[in-house]
Design an enzyme around this catalytic site. Structure first.
Site, PDB file in Angstrom:
ATOM      1  N   GLU A  52       0.815  -1.221   0.000  1.00 50.12           N
ATOM      2  CA  GLU A  52       0.000   0.000   0.000  1.00 50.12           C
ATOM      3  C   GLU A  52       0.848   1.271   0.000  1.00 50.12           C
ATOM      4  OE1 GLU A  52      -2.848  -0.141   3.189  1.00 50.12           O
ATOM      5  OE2 GLU A  52      -3.893  -1.866   2.335  1.00 50.12           O
ATOM      6  N   GLU A  68      -4.966  -8.629   0.379  1.00 51.96           N
ATOM      7  CA  GLU A  68      -5.570  -8.398   1.701  1.00 51.96           C
ATOM      8  C   GLU A  68      -7.046  -8.102   1.507  1.00 51.96           C
ATOM      9  OE1 GLU A  68      -3.974  -5.380   4.393  1.00 51.96           O
ATOM     10  OE2 GLU A  68      -1.935  -5.889   3.797  1.00 51.96           O
TER      11      GLU A  68
END
Ligand code: BGP
Length: 468
Positions: free
Chosen positions: A168, A365
């Site tokens: 991220e 995720e």
């Protein structure tokens, strides 16, 4: 009518974790920004709990990997901590204890026949590099990251077949420079945030080049894709959602897959005199070193509307183009405050298929954090987390639909395997297939862990409902 949702036999089933959230800070030669944030502002962390012990994976990795295997996981991701592996941050010289620890983790995964994905950065910049050089705003830090990556590839590149450059990366400028959620907790520092976006893309490309040079492995990047849905069909809101998509998603997705930045983003930065510092040589590196596979973290969408009230700040910021839209009637996970919208997983899958070369990708995720899970413990001492199973089944059904239509998804990793520490929520919201007792460090498989095992054995599950 009940319907079987099926997945390929070689599909990756597993979970993601990260070094800074799992290992504990034992024997680390350096602190990272999160360690430092905790050290200097303990009161900002839920119940004052920090990363010092965390899930103590540093001492429990053998039993943890075995346990994860026992619930059906055939793959898992963790991260190498830069602040652990590297002793000399300027030269990239490794720390001996850390080499041994990571080697042991790799060996344990091999022993248990688990595919290991090793990530190189999970928000965990060594604090000295922030204090000395300004962190990710600095190109010297980009080069030091490349040295760290090189060391990791030289040490483990012949044994680990899947690497990722960042987790991220957009969260670093967004949470650290725009919204103030993560250290250094700046707000609306748009120009600096743009430089960070550029430098992270450059760092990723440099690591990809080194990986391809040094090892026979595949390398990707893990992006949090938050589809930007417009509040209304109006032309203004539609345009706004495209701008948001360019800054928050495509700012990493385009360079990662296509080697270039979104033109509308560049145009807006030029108009506002906030274009990052770039040069031809760097842009060539970004162009020529794109990812082999993509990891997508998906939790919630972003709903946006055109800004009507001016942003109250002295700096330029992408936030001046939009406001968050609080959609009436949306489903929300009250513990985390995030909208639950499984359909976005289908939209992401189709977007990757249609606009990003149908590159091999996986859900790296997806998950649901819940506070106070001990109230769901049954007589056998097991947490009955049916809400989590429903959450996974809904998302997986939409993923399976996109895969049937040709989207090239090869796996699904949940967040997370074993309950772990989080960036200032600490252990408030639990996400794991396996519960952690913070007092005793005892691990207990939850009902969702048993569910996962069954799904992996049957390559799917019978859906309770048909979700759209
Ligand atoms: C992702 C991060 C993870 C993890 C997860 C859950 O954005 O990659 O590190 O923490 O979110 O979020 P949180 O822990 O903030 O509830």
């Amino acid at each position: 009518m009940s319907q079987k949702v099926t997945f390929p036999e070689d599909f990756w089933w597993g979970a993601a974790m990260s070094g800074p959230q799992m290992e504990g800070t034992f024997e680390k030669p350096h602190e990272n920004v999160m360690d430092y944030w905790y050290k200097t502002s303990k009161e900002e962390f839920f119940n004052g709990v920090g990363p010092t012990v965390a899930t103590d994976f540093f001492h429990h990795y053998k039993e943890d990997i075995k346990m994860m295997k026992s619930i059906g996981m055939n793959s898992f991701r963790t991260s190498i901590q830069w602040s652990r592996l590297i002793k000399d941050l300027e030269t990239g010289e490794p720390d001996e204890n850390a080499v041994k620890f990571y080697q042991d983790v790799i060996d344990e995964c091999k022993k248990n026949d688990i595919i290991l994905v090793l990530n190189l950065h999970h928000f965990d910049l060594p604090i000295e590099l922030f204090q000395k050089y300004g962190g990710w705003e600095s190109k010297h830090v980009v080069d030091l990251y490349a040295k760290f990556a090189k060391t990791a590839f030289e040490l483990f590149g012949d044994q680990v077949h899947y690497w990722t450059t960042f987790n991220e990366p957009m969260v670093i400028p967004e949470a650290g420079y725009l919204c103030g959620f993560h250290y250094p907790k700046y707000v609306n520092k748009g120009k600096e945030a743009m430089q960070v976006i550029y430098n992270l893309n450059l760092a990723s490309a440099k690591a990809i080049a080194l990986c391809h040079e040094i090892c026979d492995a595949k390398i990707g990047n893990i992006l949090n894709l938050t589809p930007a849905y417009p509040a209304t069909d109006s032309k203004e809101d539609q345009e706004t959602s495209k701008i948001v998509d360019a800054f928050y998603n495509r700012s990493f997705l385009e360079p990662a897959v296509h080697g270039v930045f979104p033109q509308e983003m560049i145009d807006i930065m030029k108009e506002n005199d906030v274009l990052w510092d770039q040069n031809e040589e760097e842009l060539e590196i970004i162009k020529n070193n794109t990812i082999d596979f993509l990891g997508v973290n998906y939790y919630h969408p972003k709903r946006v509307k055109t800004r009507t009230t001016p942003l109250d700040c002295d700096y330029w910021s992408p936030e001046q183009y939009y406001e968050e839209y609080d959609m009436p009637g949306k489903r929300v996970n009250p513990y985390r405050g995030w909208e639950i919208y499984p359909k976005a997983i289908y939209d992401i899958a189709k977007n990757v298929q249609e606009n990003y070369n149908n590159i091999p990708w996986f859900i790296s995720e997806n998950g649901m954090g819940v506070e106070g899970e001990e109230r769901y413990i049954n007589e056998e001492g097991k947490i009955e987390d049916d809400y989590r199973i429903d959450f996974y089944e809904e998302h997986l059904q939409l993923l399976a639909k996109a895969m049937e239509e040709g989207s090239n998804c090869f796996g699904y990793h949940a967040w997370t395997g074993i309950d772990c520490w989080s960036w200032n929520n600490a252990y408030k919201n639990r996400y794991g297939f396996i519960a952690l007792d913070l007092e005793t460090q005892k691990r207990t498989v939850k009902k969702s862990g048993e569910w996962l095992k069954k799904v992996t054995e049957e390559h799917g599950y019978i859906a309770k409902d048909s979700y759209q």
